[in-house]
Scaffold this motif. Structure first.
Motif, PDB file in Angstrom:
ATOM      1  N   UNK A  87       0.821  -1.205   0.000  1.00  0.00           N
ATOM      2  CA  UNK A  87       0.000   0.000   0.000  1.00  0.00           C
ATOM      3  C   UNK A  87       0.854   1.252   0.000  1.00  0.00           C
ATOM      4  N   UNK A  88       0.341   2.303  -0.640  1.00  0.00           N
ATOM      5  CA  UNK A  88       1.090   3.551  -0.762  1.00  0.00           C
ATOM      6  C   UNK A  88       1.322   4.197   0.594  1.00  0.00           C
ATOM      7  N   UNK A  89       0.258   4.349   1.363  1.00  0.00           N
ATOM      8  CA  UNK A  89       0.364   5.057   2.639  1.00  0.00           C
ATOM      9  C   UNK A  89       1.152   4.274   3.676  1.00  0.00           C
ATOM     10  N   UNK A  90       1.195   2.950   3.533  1.00  0.00           N
ATOM     11  CA  UNK A  90       1.918   2.111   4.486  1.00  0.00           C
ATOM     12  C   UNK A  90       3.422   2.070   4.197  1.00  0.00           C
ATOM     13  N   UNK A  91       3.826   2.531   3.022  1.00  0.00           N
ATOM     14  CA  UNK A  91       5.235   2.500   2.618  1.00  0.00           C
ATOM     15  C   UNK A  91       5.888   3.843   2.933  1.00  0.00           C
ATOM     16  N   UNK A 112       9.211   6.616   3.105  1.00  0.00           N
ATOM     17  CA  UNK A 112      10.377   7.020   2.318  1.00  0.00           C
ATOM     18  C   UNK A 112      11.625   6.306   2.830  1.00  0.00           C
ATOM     19  N   UNK A 113      11.755   6.175   4.157  1.00  0.00           N
ATOM     20  CA  UNK A 113      12.908   5.476   4.724  1.00  0.00           C
ATOM     21  C   UNK A 113      12.969   4.026   4.234  1.00  0.00           C
ATOM     22  N   UNK A 140      19.709  10.943  -0.241  1.00  0.00           N
ATOM     23  CA  UNK A 140      19.842  10.637  -1.671  1.00  0.00           C
ATOM     24  C   UNK A 140      18.480  10.509  -2.339  1.00  0.00           C
ATOM     25  N   UNK A 141      17.505   9.957  -1.609  1.00  0.00           N
ATOM     26  CA  UNK A 141      16.155   9.837  -2.168  1.00  0.00           C
ATOM     27  C   UNK A 141      15.661  11.203  -2.648  1.00  0.00           C
ATOM     28  N   UNK A 142      15.880  12.227  -1.831  1.00  0.00           N
ATOM     29  CA  UNK A 142      15.363  13.567  -2.147  1.00  0.00           C
ATOM     30  C   UNK A 142      16.159  14.264  -3.259  1.00  0.00           C
ATOM     31  N   UNK A 143      17.264  13.674  -3.685  1.00  0.00           N
ATOM     32  CA  UNK A 143      17.957  14.204  -4.861  1.00  0.00           C
ATOM     33  C   UNK A 143      17.211  13.821  -6.135  1.00  0.00           C
ATOM     34  N   UNK A 144      16.386  12.782  -6.038  1.00  0.00           N
ATOM     35  CA  UNK A 144      15.677  12.264  -7.213  1.00  0.00           C
ATOM     36  C   UNK A 144      14.185  12.563  -7.189  1.00  0.00           C
ATOM     37  N   UNK A 145      13.595  12.600  -6.003  1.00  0.00           N
ATOM     38  CA  UNK A 145      12.145  12.808  -5.892  1.00  0.00           C
ATOM     39  C   UNK A 145      11.849  13.825  -4.800  1.00  0.00           C
ATOM     40  N   UNK A 146      10.966  14.767  -5.113  1.00  0.00           N
ATOM     41  CA  UNK A 146      10.576  15.770  -4.125  1.00  0.00           C
ATOM     42  C   UNK A 146       9.663  15.204  -3.058  1.00  0.00           C
ATOM     43  N   UNK A 147       8.779  14.295  -3.464  1.00  0.00           N
ATOM     44  CA  UNK A 147       7.828  13.675  -2.540  1.00  0.00           C
ATOM     45  C   UNK A 147       7.627  12.216  -2.942  1.00  0.00           C
ATOM     46  N   UNK A 148       7.031  11.472  -2.059  1.00  0.00           N
ATOM     47  CA  UNK A 148       6.694  10.072  -2.361  1.00  0.00           C
ATOM     48  C   UNK A 148       5.695  10.015  -3.514  1.00  0.00           C
ATOM     49  N   UNK A 149       4.779  10.984  -3.549  1.00  0.00           N
ATOM     50  CA  UNK A 149       3.764  11.025  -4.612  1.00  0.00           C
ATOM     51  C   UNK A 149       4.388  11.194  -5.994  1.00  0.00           C
ATOM     52  N   UNK A 150       5.535  11.896  -6.049  1.00  0.00           N
ATOM     53  CA  UNK A 150       6.188  12.138  -7.345  1.00  0.00           C
ATOM     54  C   UNK A 150       6.693  10.853  -7.992  1.00  0.00           C
ATOM     55  N   UNK A 151       6.912   9.816  -7.201  1.00  0.00           N
ATOM     56  CA  UNK A 151       7.342   8.533  -7.778  1.00  0.00           C
ATOM     57  C   UNK A 151       6.247   7.990  -8.682  1.00  0.00           C
ATOM     58  N   UNK A 152       5.000   8.139  -8.241  1.00  0.00           N
ATOM     59  CA  UNK A 152       3.866   7.631  -9.009  1.00  0.00           C
ATOM     60  C   UNK A 152       3.461   8.607 -10.108  1.00  0.00           C
ATOM     61  N   UNK A 153       3.554   9.904  -9.822  1.00  0.00           N
ATOM     62  CA  UNK A 153       2.968  10.906 -10.722  1.00  0.00           C
ATOM     63  C   UNK A 153       3.980  11.825 -11.397  1.00  0.00           C
ATOM     64  N   UNK A 154       5.260  11.568 -11.210  1.00  0.00           N
ATOM     65  CA  UNK A 154       6.283  12.455 -11.758  1.00  0.00           C
ATOM     66  C   UNK A 154       6.175  12.667 -13.253  1.00  0.00           C
TER      67      UNK A 154
END
Length: 197
Positions: free
Chosen positions: A31-35, A37-38, A50-64
């Protein structure tokens, strides 16, 4: 011939794709909400920073991809002759960028997750509002509305309606279990909006 992609850029794109792949697997498994960033960073073998060098938010992974898709729609819209009406021109541009097709590899589970997760839904709307700012100059020209005429709501209303039709067509596609054709659902939504009482 285009400029060759640098080794650094290719490496960055490979890491981006790897993080996205890991995250999508986790989203679909638990599930999205259960996952968190760590958890994504740890599973991908990178730090949270390093994650934030590639994605601004968790939502951007799905909707980038949505932001880039808006620029593609704008570019295709620019190619449609100005004597084509705004609704028809937008439909043609959406078709050219395959916005009304379900992309290979995009599963029904993923689309369902997007429509059922409030933060993803609101982020999707936010990215679609960016589309509106990209596309409105063309629609104003197409309707022969002067650039300095800010009192005419028609271009914004048409674009907002098109974006809403895209959204409800996608949701209807999910509710149909993927059985319906997305382009047909979009066209039906547009017909409902444009129908005069």
């Amino acid at each position: 011939m285009g400029t060759p992609t640098s080794l650094w850029q290719r490496s960055r794109e490979a890491v981006y794709a790897e993080i996205a792949s890991v995250a999508m697997r986790l989203f679909l498994e638990q599930g999205f909400e259960q996952t968190t960033i760590d958890e994504i960073a740890s599973t991908a073998g990178i730090s949270r920073r390093s994650f934030f060098r590639y994605f601004g938010t968790k939502e951007d992974i799905v909707l980038g991809h949505l932001a880039g898709r808006g620029e593609l729609v704008r570019d295709e819209l620019d190619q449609v002759p100005l004597n084509v009406g705004p609704w028809e021109a937008l439909r043609e541009a959406l078709d050219k960028v395959n916005a009304l097709e379900v992309e290979p590899g995009v599963t029904l589970r993923l689309a369902k997750m997007m429509y059922e997760t409030p933060s993803l839904r609101s982020r999707s709307i936010e990215k679609h509002l960016h589309w509106q700012s990209l596309l409105i100059p063309d629609i104003r020209r197409r309707m022969a509305i002067a650039e300095d005429d800010v009192s005419n709501p028609a271009p914004g209303a048409i674009l907002a309606s098109v974006i809403a039709c895209l959204d409800v067509a996608g949701e209807a596609w999910v509710l149909s279990g993927g059985a319906e054709d997305l382009a047909t659902l979009y066209d039906r939504a547009v017909c409902a909006v444009r129908e005069k009482s």
